[in-house]
Write an enzyme that holds these catalytic residues in place. Structure first.
Site, PDB file in Angstrom:
ATOM      1  N   CYS A  68     -13.845  12.200 -89.732  1.00 33.29           N
ATOM      2  CA  CYS A  68     -13.617  13.629 -89.484  1.00 33.29           C
ATOM      3  C   CYS A  68     -14.823  14.194 -88.735  1.00 33.29           C
ATOM      4  CB  CYS A  68     -13.414  14.374 -90.802  1.00 33.29           C
ATOM      5  SG  CYS A  68     -12.928  16.104 -90.592  1.00 33.29           S
ATOM      6  N   CYS A  80     -17.715  19.256 -93.341  1.00 28.42           N
ATOM      7  CA  CYS A  80     -17.711  20.120 -94.525  1.00 28.42           C
ATOM      8  C   CYS A  80     -18.660  19.513 -95.557  1.00 28.42           C
ATOM      9  CB  CYS A  80     -16.310  20.252 -95.095  1.00 28.42           C
ATOM     10  SG  CYS A  80     -15.141  21.063 -93.975  1.00 28.42           S
ATOM     11  N   CYS A 136     -17.363  17.447 -98.806  1.00 24.00           N
ATOM     12  CA  CYS A 136     -16.318  16.442 -98.614  1.00 24.00           C
ATOM     13  C   CYS A 136     -16.912  15.123 -98.158  1.00 24.00           C
ATOM     14  CB  CYS A 136     -15.315  16.949 -97.575  1.00 24.00           C
ATOM     15  SG  CYS A 136     -14.024  15.769 -97.150  1.00 24.00           S
ATOM     16  N   GLU A 190      -8.846  16.241 -89.927  1.00 26.30           N
ATOM     17  CA  GLU A 190      -8.305  17.591 -89.762  1.00 26.30           C
ATOM     18  C   GLU A 190      -6.984  17.490 -88.995  1.00 26.30           C
ATOM     19  OE1 GLU A 190      -6.849  20.950 -89.323  1.00 26.30           O
ATOM     20  OE2 GLU A 190      -8.678  20.964 -90.542  1.00 26.30           O
ATOM     21  N   ASN A 200     -14.107  17.042-107.307  1.00 27.02           N
ATOM     22  CA  ASN A 200     -14.522  15.661-107.558  1.00 27.02           C
ATOM     23  C   ASN A 200     -15.891  15.468-106.926  1.00 27.02           C
ATOM     24  OD1 ASN A 200     -13.136  13.713-109.057  1.00 27.02           O
ATOM     25  ND2 ASN A 200     -11.427  13.701-107.620  1.00 27.02           N
ATOM     26  N   CYS A 256     -11.909  12.576-101.423  1.00 23.84           N
ATOM     27  CA  CYS A 256     -11.474  12.158-100.094  1.00 23.84           C
ATOM     28  C   CYS A 256     -12.619  11.507 -99.324  1.00 23.84           C
ATOM     29  CB  CYS A 256     -10.946  13.366 -99.321  1.00 23.84           C
ATOM     30  SG  CYS A 256     -10.320  12.928 -97.705  1.00 23.84           S
TER      31      CYS A 256
END
Length: 353
Positions: free
Chosen positions: A115, A119, A122, A167, A297, A340
Site C-alpha cells: 500500500c 497509515c 496499519c 487502497e 489489533n 492487515c
C-alpha cells in the site's frame, strides 16, 4: 512457448477470446465454454475442462496461461477466523481472511500488493506498494476463501469486504472489474449489496463511485473527525480533508442513495474522549450513515493500543444518544497475525531469506 510469452487468458473479454479461437481455427462457441469454465466454474487448469477435447486443451495450454492465486500459508484462530497469505504468479504475497460470525461468512480481500498510503496504525502501511492486483487475482481470493468456508464450516460465503491490503480506489478499474465478475451471472452471481468496498478517503474517486452509481456498499476508514488528528495517523487526509470528503460523500449519496459506513478505531489517549465523539457525531450529519467502532489489533510497528472498555462504552453511548447508528466490532483472530499486513510481512521475510 515460454510461459511468459503466453497470453493471460483471463485478461481477455469473451469477444476477444472468440477472436483468438477463430485464429486457431476453432469454433467460436468453444470460447464461450472455456469462458464459463474460467469464471462461472472458477477453473484453474485447462485439464479440468471436461467438455472440451484433449486436442483443444493442449492448444489452450500451448497459447494461454491461467495466472491463478494459490494459498501460501493459513493460520487458524480459536474464534474460527482463517487468515491466509496468498502467493501470486510473480511470487508476490498478499492476504485474505475468512471471518465467520453468527449469520455471516465474510471474505476480506486485498486489492494491491502492499500500500502507498502509510497509515500509521496499519501493518500494510509499512509495506511498499509493489503493484495493483488484476481483477482475476481479486476474484481468486473470493473463490479460495469460499472453498475454505465450505470445507471447514459447511457454509458458503455470504459477504465480501475489500478491506485487506491496499487502497481499492487507487486500483479503481480492476476493483470494479472484479466486482462485475463476482456479481455477474457469468461469474459467481453474488449480490452487490453483499459487497463492501472500504477506502481511506480519496474524494475524487468517491465522486466517481457516485457517477458510476455503484450498487455495492461503501465504507470510509475515518478514525478521527478532526483534520489535525487525522493528518497525524492518515497522511492521505492532507490532500483529502474532512471538508473535501464530506462534499464527496454528499455527492455520492445524491447519486446512489446508499448510506455509508464510517469505520472508527478508538486508540487509547488519541481519539477516545467525548470531544472526539462530538466531532464524529457532527460529521455523521452530512449523509445517512452508521458507525462501526472497531477494536484495534496492535502491531509491532506502531505504539497504538486499544482505548479502555469504559471509554469505548462512553464514546458509543454518546453517539447513540445523538441518534448515530453505532455498532461495536470486536477484533477477530487475536491469537494469529490478524492485523492487515502482518502475515504477509512475516511470510515475505521468510521468502526473501
Amino acid at each position: 512457448m515460454n510461459t511468459k510469452d503466453k497470453i493471460d487468458i483471463r485478461s481477455l473479454s469473451l469477444d476477444t477470446l472468440q477472436q483468438h479461437f477463430v485464429r486457431m481455427e476453432e469454433k467460436g462457441f468453444r470460447a464461450k465454454q472455456v469462458y464459463e469454465w474460467l469464471w462461472k466454474k472458477s477453473c484453474f487448469s485447462f485439464d479440468e475442462m471436461s467438455n472440451i477435447s484433449k486436442e483443444l486443451r493442449a492448444k489452450l495450454d500451448e497459447n494461454f496461461v491461467i495466472n491463478n492465486v494459490k494459498i501460501h500459508n493459513s493460520q487458524f484462530s480459536a474464534d474460527k477466523t482463517i487468515k491466509n497469505s496468498f502467493i501470486l504468479h510473480d511470487a508476490h504475497l498478499i492476504e485474505g481472511v475468512l471471518i465467520p460470525t453468527p449469520g455471516r461468512m465474510t471474505a476480506c480481500v486485498s486489492s494491491q500488493v502492499g500500500c502507498s498510503l502509510t497509515c500509521k496504525f496499519c501493518a500494510t502501511g509499512y509495506m511498499e506498494r509493489k503493484r495493483n492486483l488484476n481483477p482475476d487475482e481479486i476474484y481468486d481470493q473470493v473463490v479460495l476463501i469460499d472453498q475454505q468456508a465450505r470445507q471447514n464450516y459447511g457454509i458458503p460465503l455470504s459477504n465480501i469486504v475489500y478491506m485487506g491490503m491496499g487502497e481499492p480506489l487507487l486500483n479503481y478499474k480492476n476493483v470494479m472489474d472484479s466486482i462485475e465478475k463476482i456479481t455477474s451471472e457469468e461469474g459467481l452471481n453474488m449480490a452487490a449489496k453483499r459487497i463492501t468496498v472500504s477506502t481511506a478517503g480519496i474524494a475524487k474517486m468517491i465522486k466517481k463511485l457516485g457517477d458510476d452509481q455503484v450498487k455495492f456498499n461503501l465504507a470510509l476508514s475515518l478514525h478521527a473527525a478532526n483534520d489535525e488528528k487525522r493528518n497525524t495517523i492518515m497522511p492521505i487526509n492532507e490532500q483529502n480533508s474532512l471538508k473535501a470528503l464530506a462534499e464527496a460523500l454528499k455527492y455520492y449519496y445524491a447519486k446512489t442513495k446508499n448510506p455509508v459506513t464510517y469505520e472508527y478505531i478508538i486508540f487509547d489517549g488519541f481519539n477516545d474522549n467525548i470531544q472526539d465523539a462530538v466531532e464524529l457525531a457532527q460529521f455523521c450529519k452530512h449523509i445517512p450513515c452508521k458507525v462501526n467502532i472497531i477494536e484495534y489489533n496492535p502491531i509491532s510497528f506502531a505504539a497504538f493500543i486499544n482505548a479502555g472498555e469504559d471509554k469505548v462504552e462512553a464514546f458509543a453511548e454518546y453517539l447513540r444518544k445523538n441518534n448515530v447508528n453505532t455498532h461495536l466490532r470486536r477484533s477477530r483472530g487475536k491469537d494469529i497475525d490478524a492485523a492487515c499486513g502482518q502475515l504477509a510481512i512475516k511470510e515475505e521475510a521468510k521468502v526473501s531469506e
